[in-house]
Structure formats: structure tokens, C-alpha cells
Design an enzyme around this catalytic site. Structure first.
Site, PDB file in Angstrom:
ATOM      1  N   GLU A   1     -13.691   5.422  -0.557  1.00  0.00           N
ATOM      2  CA  GLU A   1     -14.499   4.495   0.239  1.00  0.00           C
ATOM      3  C   GLU A   1     -15.237   5.264   1.324  1.00  0.00           C
ATOM      4  O   GLU A   1     -14.652   5.677   2.331  1.00  0.00           O
ATOM      5  CB  GLU A   1     -13.608   3.410   0.844  1.00  0.00           C
ATOM      6  CG  GLU A   1     -12.894   2.563  -0.202  1.00  0.00           C
ATOM      7  CD  GLU A   1     -11.880   1.607   0.403  1.00  0.00           C
ATOM      8  OE1 GLU A   1     -12.308   0.617   1.041  1.00  0.00           O
ATOM      9  OE2 GLU A   1     -10.669   1.864   0.260  1.00  0.00           O
TER      10      GLU A   1
ATOM     11  N   GLU B   1      -9.354   9.778   5.045  1.00  0.00           N
ATOM     12  CA  GLU B   1      -9.492   8.322   5.001  1.00  0.00           C
ATOM     13  C   GLU B   1     -10.477   7.866   3.932  1.00  0.00           C
ATOM     14  O   GLU B   1     -10.381   6.754   3.418  1.00  0.00           O
ATOM     15  CB  GLU B   1      -9.923   7.779   6.364  1.00  0.00           C
ATOM     16  CG  GLU B   1      -8.877   7.908   7.450  1.00  0.00           C
ATOM     17  CD  GLU B   1      -7.601   7.152   7.104  1.00  0.00           C
ATOM     18  OE1 GLU B   1      -7.689   5.976   6.711  1.00  0.00           O
ATOM     19  OE2 GLU B   1      -6.517   7.756   7.215  1.00  0.00           O
TER      20      GLU B   1
ATOM     21  N   GLU C   1       0.845  -1.194   0.000  1.00  0.00           N
ATOM     22  CA  GLU C   1       0.000   0.000   0.000  1.00  0.00           C
ATOM     23  C   GLU C   1       0.879   1.242   0.000  1.00  0.00           C
ATOM     24  O   GLU C   1       1.871   1.300   0.735  1.00  0.00           O
ATOM     25  CB  GLU C   1      -0.907   0.074   1.240  1.00  0.00           C
ATOM     26  CG  GLU C   1      -2.096  -0.842   1.244  1.00  0.00           C
ATOM     27  CD  GLU C   1      -2.968  -0.623   2.488  1.00  0.00           C
ATOM     28  OE1 GLU C   1      -2.797   0.424   3.167  1.00  0.00           O
ATOM     29  OE2 GLU C   1      -3.798  -1.489   2.792  1.00  0.00           O
TER      30      GLU C   1
ATOM     31  N   LYS D   1     -15.280   4.353   5.402  1.00  0.00           N
ATOM     32  CA  LYS D   1     -14.090   4.250   6.233  1.00  0.00           C
ATOM     33  C   LYS D   1     -14.162   5.270   7.367  1.00  0.00           C
ATOM     34  O   LYS D   1     -14.491   6.441   7.151  1.00  0.00           O
ATOM     35  CB  LYS D   1     -12.829   4.489   5.397  1.00  0.00           C
ATOM     36  CG  LYS D   1     -12.536   3.376   4.405  1.00  0.00           C
ATOM     37  CD  LYS D   1     -11.132   3.467   3.849  1.00  0.00           C
ATOM     38  CE  LYS D   1     -10.106   3.103   4.896  1.00  0.00           C
ATOM     39  NZ  LYS D   1      -8.733   3.073   4.365  1.00  0.00           N
TER      40      LYS D   1
END
Length: 473
Positions: free
Chosen positions: A322, A331, A268, A325
Site C-alpha cells: 500500500e 509500512e 492481523e 501508508k
């Protein structure tokens, strides 16, 4: 029976050897993480179309979702699949649990769906709710045993991912060391990785280092745009970006424990395009800058100062924003794409082309010419560092701003920096990324040549610089 000639055998052997070498020397790769902590994502078949459209060849998912494995069959995309932390207890306790999982959730879709790695657990040292770290190695061993029974242990590698928090020290890189409190599970894990030629997987985020300590980490150093060098006092190695320094810290930590053959793989990394009011560096421009420079750095097989030319596989986080999250605003905004499939900003995954901002970013003005000049809000130190970088690693010919040369006067930092910035900008496709300079550059649509000595693509205009530009011009 007809016998083949010796020359035919040599031809067959040579072809087989060439194919083997091509497989071993494929070079560094760039993949993308397909996180799904959201309630508005497209169906897996639509994701396959999106991934193929953007020439993404490598993808990481965090489980073994059957719908995704089915969708990616015969797509040519190589997948990293995962065993979530919640399954570690069951996977570590009984081999039969793992055998059943492999039989039902993996083997029915392989090899039509290309699976190259299985990650057993994710950042277990960050999981404070349970003692997951003690379960990782037994679970890894059981997964390996199941693969071996199926004859796939050499085709599908087993590992586990870690945060940089697994280190107790990362600066200078040569002093990189693992946290001794994790020794009880790290050493057997490293022995497993070395024995089975599996990589040490780590999640690297220069963004967090900058966000949490902006006085110690400069933005351009985090964005691969450093205008200065950081020298490791122990080795004399020179670092121009934080990513390399963090990777080398892992390598030195491995070498300190005498694990010199284990490769590092980045599972990542990335940069958010939006954040809270305090997260000022979370912008589409910075996200595009980081990931564009990252891709070029990796695809060129640059390696790191401690491992020059070393191949490195890297996965960018993440495919989509997303919305479920938790945590700060950033985030939920790491995605390369919105859920509807449109780009948050555009990326060239080959690392060779010129990339412009996509929808959602500050797009390059395509209706007319643009220029890049020094920002009046940048500090003298930032301007000087950026000027030094442009005239050095940036490969700008700065002869004209040397003493006695046509653009030396007026002898002001902002005039000289504007000349160098614009030269670099025009030479590198006039994209937003090429005018960043760690925030010291400003793109303008009004021709600044009447105020400054600027270098255009094929000629230079020499005029005085009577006033300082502001970012609004």
C-alpha cells in the site's frame, strides 16, 4: 399422506447432526487482510479473481465498501467487514444510524456475499486523537441490536480489534495482564463478547518486537525457526516462537479477569518484505519464512502451549503493498502481491505444499542442484543453537557427526552445522526457507562435498573440511 419410516427419520437426523458438527469443527483458518491505502490497486472484480486463483477463502476489509461487497457476491469467500473509528461517534449515539447503515450497506448484499464478522473500531487504544475507546462498546451494542432486528445476530458476530498494546505485561505469558487504564471500556466489552460468543480480536506482530528490541528477541524465535526454548517460569510451559507466547499472554490476561470462555482471533499478523536501511529483517525471504511457518502452524491446529489443539483463525496482513501508508518504508511493503497481481513471494495457503520464492524474492535455483552450509559470518552461539534445532525439532539424523562416527572429524562447529543444515535443506524441498536457520545458513550452487561431510538425498560423502566457507562462494 405417506409417512416416512423410523429409519428414514434416523438418516435425516444423522445427516443434520453431521452437517452441524462439520460446521462446528471446521478447524483453524487462514485469511488475508485487504487494505486499500494505495492509489494503484486493481478493481474489486480483479481482486476477486486474484483471491480465488490463490485459493484464499477468508478476507478482511476495514469498512463496508459497496463495490467490494458486490464484487464478492457468490464468490464463496467469507468476509470480515469493519466500522471505521471515524464512524464510532455516529454509531454509538443513535440506533437509527446503525439501522440505516445495515439496511443500505450490508443487507442488500447478504447472503450472496458471505459476511461472518463485523469489527466495530480498530485498535482504538492506539487512536490518540480522540477518546474513541469510550464509544466502542455502545457502538457494538447498537450493531448487535440492528443485526438482531434482522435475525442475523447469530450468523454475523460483532467484535472489535486491538493491538498488543492493550496489555500492560506480556512476558512471561502467564503474567499477561490488560492495561488497567483501559478497564473502563475493556470489562464491558469482554462481558459483551462472552455473552454473545464473539472472539477477542487482536493484531499480533512479532516483527515489531524483533525490530524494536533485537537484543532481547532473536530473529529465529520471531520467525517460527527457534533453535532454543523459552520456558515460562510460572507454568513450566515451553515456547519455541514469539507468536504463541503473545497469544497465550492474551489468554492469561482474559483468564485473570475470569473470562475463560472467550476465544482469541488474530485479525492481523505478517512480515514486511522491504524496509529502510535500519530495518534489516524486512526481506522477502524473512516474510516468506514467517508466513509459511505461520500457515503451517495454524492449519495443523497445533494450538499454543497454554491452549494445545485450540482452533485459531488468523488473518495475514496484507493482500497488497500500500503505497500511501505513512511511516517507515516497511509500512508500505507488507503485501503478498504487487498491485499488478504478481506475487512478492509465493505462499501455499493450504500449509501442505513446498513453497518457492516468487518474483521479487531470492528464488530457489531451479536450473541445477543447490546445497545449504553454515555461514562464516554467523556467531558460534547462533550456529550452535541452529545445530541443536536441526538435530532436535528439525528431525535431522545427526548420528554421523557424533563421536567415533564417520562425520565427527574434523571436530568443528561449522563442519557439523553444515552437515545438519544441508540434511534439513535437502529433506525439506531445498527451498530458501529451509536454509534460513535464522541467518546462520547459506545456500550455495557449488558442490561443497569436496570440502565437507555433507548429507545428500540418498548418500553421504566423507571428506575433510580444510577451510571455512564465505557467503560469496
Amino acid at each position: 399422506m405417506a409417512w416416512a419410516s423410523p429409519s428414514a427419520f434416523r438418516l435425516i437426523f444423522t445427516a443434520s447432526l453431521l452437517l452441524a458438527l462439520l460446521d462446528l469443527c471446521r478447524g483453524s483458518t487462514i485469511g488475508v487482510c485487504y487494505g486499500r491505502n494505495a492509489d494503484d490497486l486493481p478493481t474489486p472484480d480483479k481482486v476477486v479473481e486474484l483471491v480465488k486463483e490463490h485459493n484464499i477463502k477468508y478476507l478482511r476489509i476495514y469498512d463496508s465498501n459497496i463495490q467490494i461487497l458486490k464484487a464478492f457476491a457468490n464468490s464463496g469467500v467469507e468476509l470480515v467487514i469493519g466500522v471505521p473509528n471515524s464512524d464510532l461517534l455516529a454509531f454509538s449515539q443513535f440506533q437509527s444510524n446503525v439501522d440505516t447503515w445495515l439496511k443500505n450497506s450490508v443487507l442488500p448484499y447478504y447472503p450472496a456475499t458471505k459476511i461472518t464478522y463485523i469489527t466495530v473500531g480498530a485498535e482504538v487504544t492506539e487512536d490518540w486523537n480522540n477518546n474513541a475507546s469510550a464509544l466502542v462498546v455502545p457502538a457494538m451494542q447498537n450493531v448487535f441490536t440492528a443485526l438482531k432486528k434482522a435475525g442475523l445476530h447469530k450468523k454475523i458476530k460483532v467484535s472489535s480489534t486491538h493491538s498488543l498494546g492493550v496489555l500492560s505485561r506480556s512476558f512471561p505469558p502467564s503474567a499477561g495482564a490488560f492495561n488497567s487504564s483501559y478497564a473502563s471500556f475493556l470489562r464491558p466489552m469482554l462481558e459483551f463478547l462472552a455473552e454473545n460468543q464473539s472472539p477477542f480480536m487482536v493484531d499480533i506482530y512479532p516483527y515489531y518486537a524483533y525490530r524494536d528490541s533485537p537484543t532481547n528477541v532473536s530473529l529465529d524465535y520471531a520467525l517460527f525457526q527457534s533453535s532454543f526454548e523459552v520456558i515460562d517460569p510460572n507454568t513450566g510451559l515451553v515456547y519455541t516462537n514469539l507468536f504463541d507466547a503473545q497469544i497465550d499472554a492474551i489468554y492469561y490476561a482474559l483468564m485473570a479477569l475470569n473470562f475463560k470462555t472467550i476465544k482469541v482471533m488474530v485479525t492481523e499478523t505478517g512480515w514486511p518484505s522491504k524496509g529502510s536501511l535500519k530495518e534489516t529483517a524486512a526481506t522477502p525471504d524473512n516474510a516468506q519464512t514467517y508466513n509459511t511457518n505461520l500457515i503451517r502452524h495454524v492449519i495443523n491446529d497445533t494450538g499454543t502451549p497454554a491452549k494445545p489443539g485450540e482452533e485459531l483463525d488468523v488473518y495475514i496482513f496484507s493482500l497488497f503493498n500500500e503505497n500511501r501508508k505513512p511511516g517507515m518504508e516497511s509500512e508500505r511493503n507488507w503485501g503478498l502481491f504487487y498491485p499488478d497481481g504478481t506475487s512478492v513471494y509465493n505462499l501455499d495457503f493450504t500449509g501442505k505444499g513446498v513453497t518457492e520464492m516468487g518474483s521479487g524474492g531470492n528464488a530457489t535455483n531451479s536450473t541445477g542442484p543447490t546445497w545449504c552450509i553454515a555461514s562464516s559470518t554467523a556467531s558460534e552461539a547462533d550456529l550452535q543453537n541452529a545445530l541443536n534445532w536441526a538435530c532436535g525439532p528439525g528431525n535431522v539424523d545427526c548420528t554421523a557427526i557424533q563421536p567415533s562416527q564417520p562425520c565427527y572429524e574434523p571436530e568443528t562447529l561449522i563442519s557439523h552445522a553444515s552437515y545438519a543444515f544441508n540434511s534439513y535443506y535437502q529433506q525439506n524441498g531445498a527451498t530458501d526457507v529451509a536454509c534460513s536457520f535464522g541467518g546462520a545458513g547459506v545456500k550455495v550452487t557449488k558442490d561443497p562435498s569436496k570440502y565437507s561431510c555433507v548429507s545428500l538425498s540418498s548418500f553421504v560423502t566423507y571428506i575433510s573440511f580444510p577451510h571455512v566457507f564465505t557467503s560469496e562462494q
